[in-house]
Design a protein around this motif. Structure first.
Motif, PDB file in Angstrom:
ATOM      1  N   ARG A 295      -1.594   7.963  -1.785  1.00  0.00           N
ATOM      2  CA  ARG A 295      -2.362   8.141  -0.556  1.00  0.00           C
ATOM      3  C   ARG A 295      -2.737   6.764  -0.026  1.00  0.00           C
ATOM      4  O   ARG A 295      -3.156   5.901  -0.796  1.00  0.00           O
ATOM      5  CB  ARG A 295      -3.669   8.884  -0.849  1.00  0.00           C
ATOM      6  N   VAL A 296      -2.600   6.584   1.271  1.00  0.00           N
ATOM      7  CA  VAL A 296      -3.020   5.332   1.886  1.00  0.00           C
ATOM      8  C   VAL A 296      -4.211   5.630   2.790  1.00  0.00           C
ATOM      9  O   VAL A 296      -4.121   6.489   3.676  1.00  0.00           O
ATOM     10  CB  VAL A 296      -1.881   4.690   2.700  1.00  0.00           C
ATOM     11  N   LEU A 297      -5.337   4.985   2.515  1.00  0.00           N
ATOM     12  CA  LEU A 297      -6.537   5.204   3.318  1.00  0.00           C
ATOM     13  C   LEU A 297      -6.757   3.988   4.204  1.00  0.00           C
ATOM     14  O   LEU A 297      -6.835   2.866   3.710  1.00  0.00           O
ATOM     15  CB  LEU A 297      -7.746   5.399   2.410  1.00  0.00           C
TER      16      LEU A 297
ATOM     17  N   ALA B 130       0.825  -1.202   0.000  1.00  0.00           N
ATOM     18  CA  ALA B 130       0.000   0.000   0.000  1.00  0.00           C
ATOM     19  C   ALA B 130       0.863   1.257   0.000  1.00  0.00           C
ATOM     20  O   ALA B 130       0.606   2.203  -0.747  1.00  0.00           O
ATOM     21  CB  ALA B 130      -0.927  -0.002   1.209  1.00  0.00           C
ATOM     22  N   PHE B 131       1.914   1.256   0.835  1.00  0.00           N
ATOM     23  CA  PHE B 131       2.769   2.453   0.915  1.00  0.00           C
ATOM     24  C   PHE B 131       3.691   2.577  -0.288  1.00  0.00           C
ATOM     25  O   PHE B 131       4.034   3.666  -0.703  1.00  0.00           O
ATOM     26  CB  PHE B 131       3.584   2.429   2.216  1.00  0.00           C
TER      27      PHE B 131
ATOM     28  N   LYS C  64       5.546  11.187  -0.947  1.00  0.00           N
ATOM     29  CA  LYS C  64       6.980  11.486  -0.802  1.00  0.00           C
ATOM     30  C   LYS C  64       7.803  10.210  -0.707  1.00  0.00           C
ATOM     31  O   LYS C  64       8.788  10.040  -1.421  1.00  0.00           O
ATOM     32  CB  LYS C  64       7.206  12.344   0.442  1.00  0.00           C
ATOM     33  N   GLY C  65       7.357   9.342   0.167  1.00  0.00           N
ATOM     34  CA  GLY C  65       8.079   8.089   0.347  1.00  0.00           C
ATOM     35  C   GLY C  65       8.169   7.320  -0.955  1.00  0.00           C
ATOM     36  O   GLY C  65       9.192   6.705  -1.267  1.00  0.00           O
ATOM     37  N   ARG C  66       7.086   7.422  -1.735  1.00  0.00           N
ATOM     38  CA  ARG C  66       7.032   6.690  -2.995  1.00  0.00           C
ATOM     39  C   ARG C  66       8.084   7.211  -3.965  1.00  0.00           C
ATOM     40  O   ARG C  66       8.782   6.439  -4.611  1.00  0.00           O
ATOM     41  CB  ARG C  66       5.636   6.889  -3.566  1.00  0.00           C
ATOM     42  N   LYS C  67       8.235   8.551  -4.010  1.00  0.00           N
ATOM     43  CA  LYS C  67       9.210   9.116  -4.958  1.00  0.00           C
ATOM     44  C   LYS C  67      10.626   8.788  -4.533  1.00  0.00           C
ATOM     45  O   LYS C  67      11.479   8.472  -5.348  1.00  0.00           O
ATOM     46  CB  LYS C  67       9.009  10.615  -5.064  1.00  0.00           C
TER      47      LYS C  67
END
Lengths: 245, 270
Positions: free
Chosen positions: A210-212, A204-205, A239-242
């Motif tokens: 966005r994580v809902l 998910a992250f 941010k973490g994804r980038k």
């Protein structure tokens, strides 16, 4: 304009309340992942976005208008299983979306028209890594390849919103990681909205902007169905994804 | 010692064991037949195998003195024609109605109680009605097969339509398919091999109705023949005819099965 908007949505079946007070909105290009304990209504919410469930209360909007009451080609879906047509080979599975559009009566194209859609389908098959399996039937494909095919089927329709219902839940871990790469790559290129249900928090992250998090706020021990779930947390994970990329 | 459920015969043993009961029946038959014939050479109940072959080759290879036809060929062709007409019309009906009531909820509500009702009628009970309405000709025999088989086949197809995963139907809707396109591009191709299977299942029933109708009113046909010669206790004709009918039933089933495997390699696999 928001792609999807949900205003104070409730969903109940008889006495059982599944969802309550769900407020949500998303824009084009957002990749929302839904997580939460099993039975928390995240799949029910996805089914509403697909158009096969209607909220019991509240307002759900698609591009600012009333939500469509049945599935349409604006919103693609990839299920965990059974998303491909077993009687067609890979490339025919991909072009069928175009055939439905261009041939109302037969849903089948011939000659030049068919050649044109085949060309388009081959591009998409290359993008999802199925170019070498064009003439195979779904039963000859591995689980990961079937999911690639299902994504390819939806991509040819260029949906505004792609819905994914635990699409990699049945795959081996190594295969899932390849699929993550593929999905991130496609999403970066095409920039449509994605809503994905998963039970894997790290997935998910990794994938979501966005994580809902769905969960119950209140519980009643004697009547566990008395309260429904809602979105308890809406985490910006872009941010973490980038950084990871 | 392994458990009985874990002991499997080898290929050769398997074949031998499969043939064994048939051989036993043959031996018992020949023994009893010989014993009876020794007592009374004119015994008709258990004719010798040579006698059966003799009578059957007369039926198969000699022209009938009365009509100038080959009797076996004539009987087989007219029976198969009735069977084929009855089964094909039933299959077409089952395909159209089964898919329609499987796909369109309004049609389910309207038609499924009716189909259910018809499938419960003991078909033989309405044979007199058919003879009155359609006369004693070909039509009433074909209609009997249709009435006996079509409702069962339709219910079968309806069940198979319901078994198509809903995910697939939702998926094609998100690919833009309308109801008609779902029927023509998804339902019919996916149901077709299942229809062939439904035919295989119901063929046994179709044979029952065919033989029954021929037994009561016909001038040729396999069922007509065995009921005709019953009057003379001609077991030497009845027994080979029954074996011949069984062989035909086996052959049709085998052809349909091959047809499915060759044409729909994807069928039955996920």
């Amino acid at each position: 304009m928001n792609l999807v908007e949900a205003h104070n949505i409730w969903k109940s079946y008889g006495d059982t309340i599944v969802l309550e007070h769900v407020n949500f909105s998303m824009k084009d290009g957002e990749f929302c992942t839904l997580v939460g304990p099993s039975g928390c209504g995240k799949t029910t919410f996805l089914r509403m976005l697909l158009g096969i469930e209607v909220p019991s209360k509240g307002k759900l909007l698609f591009e600012g208008k009333d939500y469509p009451q049945e599935p349409s080609d604006e919103r693609g879906i990839v299920f965990q299983r059974y998303s491909t047509l077993s009687h067609l080979n890979v490339i025919d599975n991909v072009i069928i979306g175009m055939e439905f559009e261009q041939s109302q009566l037969f849903g089948k194209l011939f000659g030049k028209a068919k050649k044109r859609v085949y060309e388009k389908a081959e591009e998409i098959l290359c993008a999802v890594g199925l170019q070498d399996a064009k003439y195979q039937y779904p039963h000859e494909l591995s689980g990961g390849m079937k999911q690639r095919l299902s994504i390819a089927q939806s991509l040819i329709k260029q949906p505004k919103l792609l819905l994914l219902d635990e699409p990699f839940g049945a795959l081996d871990p190594g295969i899932s990681i390849d699929m993550h790469e593929l999905l991130l790559d496609i999403h970066a290129k095409l920039n449509f909205g994605v809503v994905m249900v998963t039970h894997d928090i790290s997935e998910a992250f990794k994938l979501g902007t966005r994580v809902l998090v769905f969960d119950k706020v209140k519980t009643d021990k004697e009547y566990p169905n008395r309260f429904g779930s809602t979105i308890v947390n809406d985490i910006d994970s872009s941010k973490g994804r980038k950084n990871e990329k | 010692m392994k458990r009985l459920i874990n002991q499997a015969p080898s290929k050769m043993t398997n074949m031998f064991l499969g043939l064994l009961p048939f051989l036993l029946i043959l031996v018992v038959y020949m023994g009893s037949s010989n014993a009876r014939l020794a007592e009374n050479p004119n015994d008709k109940l258990l004719p010798s195998i040579e006698k059966c072959i003799g009578s059957m080759s007369k039926m198969a290879f000699e022209k009938s003195k009365r009509s100038g036809d080959y009797i076996l060929l004539n009987d087989t062709l007219s029976s198969l024609r009735r069977l084929a007409m009855g089964v094909c019309i039933s299959a077409l009906f089952a395909l159209v109605i089964g898919i329609a009531i499987g796909v369109v909820p309004y049609l389910t509500s309207t038609l499924s109680p009716l189909i259910w009702f018809f499938s419960l009628i003991p078909t033989m009970a309405i044979l007199p009605i058919l003879f009155i309405v359609f006369g004693l000709g070909e039509l009433s025999k074909v209609v009997l097969i249709i009435l006996g088989v079509a409702p069962i086949m339709t219910r079968e197809i309806y069940q198979r339509v319901k078994e198509i995963p809903s995910e697939q139907i939702i998926k094609v809707q998100t690919l833009g398919a309308n109801t008609w396109q779902i029927i023509t591009r998804v339902m019919i191709p996916q149901i077709f091999p299942r229809l062939i299977d439904a035919i295989r299942i119901t063929l046994g029933t179709a044979w029952i109705f065919l033989i029954s109708a021929e037994a009561i009113a016909a001038t040729e046909g396999l069922g007509y023949r065995i009921f005709l010669v019953r009057r003379y206790l001609a077991m030497d004709v009845i027994l080979p005819y029954v074996i011949w009918i069984t062989f035909l039933a086996f052959l049709i089933d085998f052809i349909l099965k091959q047809f499915n495997q060759r044409l729909f390699p994807w069928f039955g696999k996920e």
